[in-house]
Design a protein around this motif. Structure first.
Motif, PDB file in Angstrom:
ATOM      1  N   ARG A 181       0.837  -1.203   0.000  1.00 15.64           N
ATOM      2  CA  ARG A 181       0.000   0.000   0.000  1.00 15.64           C
ATOM      3  C   ARG A 181       0.870   1.250   0.000  1.00 15.64           C
ATOM      4  O   ARG A 181       0.622   2.209  -0.757  1.00 15.64           O
ATOM      5  CB  ARG A 181      -0.914  -0.014   1.215  1.00 15.64           C
ATOM      6  N   GLY A 182       1.911   1.228   0.850  1.00 16.42           N
ATOM      7  CA  GLY A 182       2.781   2.397   0.918  1.00 16.42           C
ATOM      8  C   GLY A 182       3.504   2.651  -0.398  1.00 16.42           C
ATOM      9  O   GLY A 182       3.644   3.801  -0.834  1.00 16.42           O
ATOM     10  N   ALA A 183       3.952   1.562  -1.038  1.00 18.11           N
ATOM     11  CA  ALA A 183       4.662   1.707  -2.314  1.00 18.11           C
ATOM     12  C   ALA A 183       3.739   2.228  -3.409  1.00 18.11           C
ATOM     13  O   ALA A 183       4.133   3.072  -4.231  1.00 18.11           O
ATOM     14  CB  ALA A 183       5.269   0.362  -2.714  1.00 18.11           C
ATOM     15  N   MET A 184       2.486   1.739  -3.420  1.00 17.37           N
ATOM     16  CA  MET A 184       1.525   2.179  -4.427  1.00 17.37           C
ATOM     17  C   MET A 184       1.168   3.656  -4.236  1.00 17.37           C
ATOM     18  O   MET A 184       1.040   4.417  -5.219  1.00 17.37           O
ATOM     19  CB  MET A 184       0.263   1.313  -4.362  1.00 17.37           C
ATOM     20  N   LEU A 185       1.010   4.051  -2.979  1.00 14.79           N
ATOM     21  CA  LEU A 185       0.675   5.458  -2.709  1.00 14.79           C
ATOM     22  C   LEU A 185       1.826   6.385  -3.054  1.00 14.79           C
ATOM     23  O   LEU A 185       1.609   7.569  -3.373  1.00 14.79           O
ATOM     24  CB  LEU A 185       0.290   5.622  -1.232  1.00 14.79           C
ATOM     25  N   ALA A 186       3.040   5.869  -2.987  1.00 12.37           N
ATOM     26  CA  ALA A 186       4.207   6.696  -3.308  1.00 12.37           C
ATOM     27  C   ALA A 186       4.442   6.804  -4.812  1.00 12.37           C
ATOM     28  O   ALA A 186       5.169   7.700  -5.269  1.00 12.37           O
ATOM     29  CB  ALA A 186       5.452   6.124  -2.633  1.00 12.37           C
ATOM     30  N   LEU A 187       3.803   5.924  -5.597  1.00 14.91           N
ATOM     31  CA  LEU A 187       4.041   5.887  -7.039  1.00 14.91           C
ATOM     32  C   LEU A 187       3.658   7.190  -7.757  1.00 14.91           C
ATOM     33  O   LEU A 187       4.448   7.687  -8.582  1.00 14.91           O
ATOM     34  CB  LEU A 187       3.295   4.699  -7.653  1.00 14.91           C
ATOM     35  N   PRO A 188       2.503   7.777  -7.492  1.00 17.51           N
ATOM     36  CA  PRO A 188       2.172   9.039  -8.178  1.00 17.51           C
ATOM     37  C   PRO A 188       3.197  10.139  -7.940  1.00 17.51           C
ATOM     38  O   PRO A 188       3.544  10.901  -8.855  1.00 17.51           O
ATOM     39  CB  PRO A 188       0.811   9.409  -7.572  1.00 17.51           C
ATOM     40  N   GLY A 189       3.691  10.227  -6.701  1.00 13.55           N
ATOM     41  CA  GLY A 189       4.684  11.248  -6.396  1.00 13.55           C
ATOM     42  C   GLY A 189       5.989  11.008  -7.146  1.00 13.55           C
ATOM     43  O   GLY A 189       6.663  11.963  -7.560  1.00 13.55           O
ATOM     44  N   ARG A 190       6.343   9.746  -7.322  1.00 14.97           N
ATOM     45  CA  ARG A 190       7.580   9.428  -8.027  1.00 14.97           C
ATOM     46  C   ARG A 190       7.465   9.716  -9.533  1.00 14.97           C
ATOM     47  O   ARG A 190       8.462   9.987 -10.204  1.00 14.97           O
ATOM     48  CB  ARG A 190       7.922   7.945  -7.810  1.00 14.97           C
ATOM     49  N   LEU A 191       6.237   9.656 -10.078  1.00 11.71           N
ATOM     50  CA  LEU A 191       6.052   9.805 -11.516  1.00 11.71           C
ATOM     51  C   LEU A 191       5.597  11.199 -11.947  1.00 11.71           C
ATOM     52  O   LEU A 191       5.735  11.577 -13.117  1.00 11.71           O
ATOM     53  CB  LEU A 191       5.027   8.776 -12.010  1.00 11.71           C
ATOM     54  N   SER A 192       5.004  11.938 -11.039  1.00 10.30           N
ATOM     55  CA  SER A 192       4.334  13.190 -11.426  1.00 10.30           C
ATOM     56  C   SER A 192       5.256  14.161 -12.162  1.00 10.30           C
ATOM     57  O   SER A 192       4.893  14.733 -13.208  1.00 10.30           O
ATOM     58  CB  SER A 192       3.741  13.863 -10.181  1.00 10.30           C
ATOM     59  N   VAL A 193       6.465  14.377 -11.653  1.00 10.28           N
ATOM     60  CA  VAL A 193       7.380  15.342 -12.274  1.00 10.28           C
ATOM     61  C   VAL A 193       7.826  14.854 -13.636  1.00 10.28           C
ATOM     62  O   VAL A 193       7.821  15.612 -14.633  1.00 10.28           O
ATOM     63  CB  VAL A 193       8.603  15.581 -11.362  1.00 10.28           C
ATOM     64  N   ASP A 194       8.213  13.578 -13.747  1.00 10.64           N
ATOM     65  CA  ASP A 194       8.690  13.047 -15.022  1.00 10.64           C
ATOM     66  C   ASP A 194       7.592  13.055 -16.085  1.00 10.64           C
ATOM     67  O   ASP A 194       7.828  13.416 -17.251  1.00 10.64           O
ATOM     68  CB  ASP A 194       9.220  11.624 -14.836  1.00 10.64           C
ATOM     69  N   LEU A 195       6.388  12.661 -15.694  1.00  9.38           N
ATOM     70  CA  LEU A 195       5.303  12.549 -16.673  1.00  9.38           C
ATOM     71  C   LEU A 195       4.781  13.911 -17.120  1.00  9.38           C
ATOM     72  O   LEU A 195       4.186  14.040 -18.200  1.00  9.38           O
ATOM     73  CB  LEU A 195       4.154  11.722 -16.089  1.00  9.38           C
ATOM     74  N   ALA A 196       4.996  14.922 -16.302  1.00  3.36           N
ATOM     75  CA  ALA A 196       4.498  16.259 -16.653  1.00  3.36           C
ATOM     76  C   ALA A 196       5.167  16.786 -17.921  1.00  3.36           C
ATOM     77  O   ALA A 196       4.568  17.577 -18.669  1.00  3.36           O
ATOM     78  CB  ALA A 196       4.729  17.230 -15.497  1.00  3.36           C
ATOM     79  N   GLY A 197       6.390  16.360 -18.192  1.00  5.12           N
ATOM     80  CA  GLY A 197       7.093  16.859 -19.362  1.00  5.12           C
ATOM     81  C   GLY A 197       6.997  15.928 -20.569  1.00  5.12           C
ATOM     82  O   GLY A 197       7.703  16.150 -21.558  1.00  5.12           O
TER      83      GLY A 197
END
Length: 208
Positions: free
Chosen positions: A139-155
Motif C-alpha cells: 500500500r505504501g509503495a503504491m501510494l508513493a508511485l504518483p509522487g515518483r512519476l508526477s514530475v517526469d510525466l508532466a514533461g
C-alpha cells in the motif's frame, strides 16, 4: 511405655522397642505420617470401624500393630474388589488410556512450542500479522508511485512514452516487493513476550 524403660531405649526424639510384641500407642498425627493420609481420612476409617482407638492413661490412642494390620487388610480387600469388578477394571483402563493421551498431547504441544521458539513454525496470528505488514508495504509503495512519476510525466506528451515510463516504475516497484521479508527481530520479540523468556531463532537447524 506401659512396662517402663526396660522394654525400650530412648535416644533424644527416637524410641527403639527391644521386646517384640510390646504394645505401642500412637496419636492420630503418627498414623497420618505412617500411612501418608490426611487427618480426615484416618478419622473416616476410625468412624467406619476399620481403625480403632484404645483408652490409655494418656488418652485415646491407636495401638500400632493391630491398626496397621487392619489398614493393610483393608487395602488388600480393595485391590481384590478392583480385580474382580469389570466396571472398575474398565474405568482403570480408560484412565490409563486418558493418561497416555494426555501425555501425547503434552509432548506434541511441547514440540510445537520448541519449533515456534526456534522460528521453524509460526502461529496463525503471527502469519496474519506478517501478511498485514506485507500489505501495508504494498500500500505504501503504491501510494508513493504518483509522487515518483508526477514530475517526469508532466514533461512527456507521447502516450506511448508515458505508458512505458509508468510500466518501468511498476516493474521497479514489483522488484522491490519481491525481496520483501518479514522482520525476524519483530517475530522474536512477539515470541519472547508470549513465553516470557529469551529466544534464539534459527537455533538447532538440524532438528526437524
Amino acid at each position: 511405655m506401659a512396662k517402663g524403660e526396660k522394654n525400650a531405649v530412648l535416644d533424644k526424639n527416637s524410641v527403639y522397642i527391644l521386646q517384640a510384641g510390646t504394645p505401642v500407642f500412637l496419636k492420630t498425627a503418627d498414623i497420618c505420617a505412617i500411612t501418608g493420609k490426611s487427618n480426615q481420612w484416618i478419622g473416616q476409617l476410625t468412624s467406619q470401624g476399620t481403625l480403632n482407638k484404645t483408652k490409655t492413661k494418656h488418652g485415646s490412642l491407636y495401638e500400632l500393630l493391630p491398626n496397621i494390620k487392619a489398614y493393610c487388610e483393608m487395602l488388600e480387600e480393595r485391590v481384590e474388589e478392583r480385580s474382580d469388578n469389570p466396571d472398575i477394571q474398565k474405568l482403570e483402563i480408560e484412565k490409563r488410556q486418558a493418561d497416555v493421551k494426555a501425555k501425547k498431547i503434552k509432548t506434541t504441544m511441547l514440540d510445537y512450542e520448541m519449533k515456534e521458539l526456534k522460528g521453524k513454525m509460526h502461529r496463525s496470528e503471527d502469519v496474519a500479522s506478517m501478511t498485514a505488514d506485507l500489505i501495508y508495504a504494498i500500500r505504501g509503495a503504491m501510494l508513493a508511485l504518483p509522487g515518483r512519476l508526477s514530475v517526469d510525466l508532466a514533461g512527456i506528451s507521447d502516450p506511448a512514452e508515458i505508458s512505458a515510463r509508468i510500466q518501468k516504475e511498476v516493474y521497479l516497484l514489483m522488484d522491490e516487493l519481491s525481496s520483501y521479508e518479514y522482520d525476524p527481530e519483530k517475530y522474536r520479540e512477539r515470541v519472547k513476550e508470549r513465553y516470557g523468556r529469551d529466544v534464539t531463532l534459527g537455533a538447532d537447524d538440524d532438528d526437524e
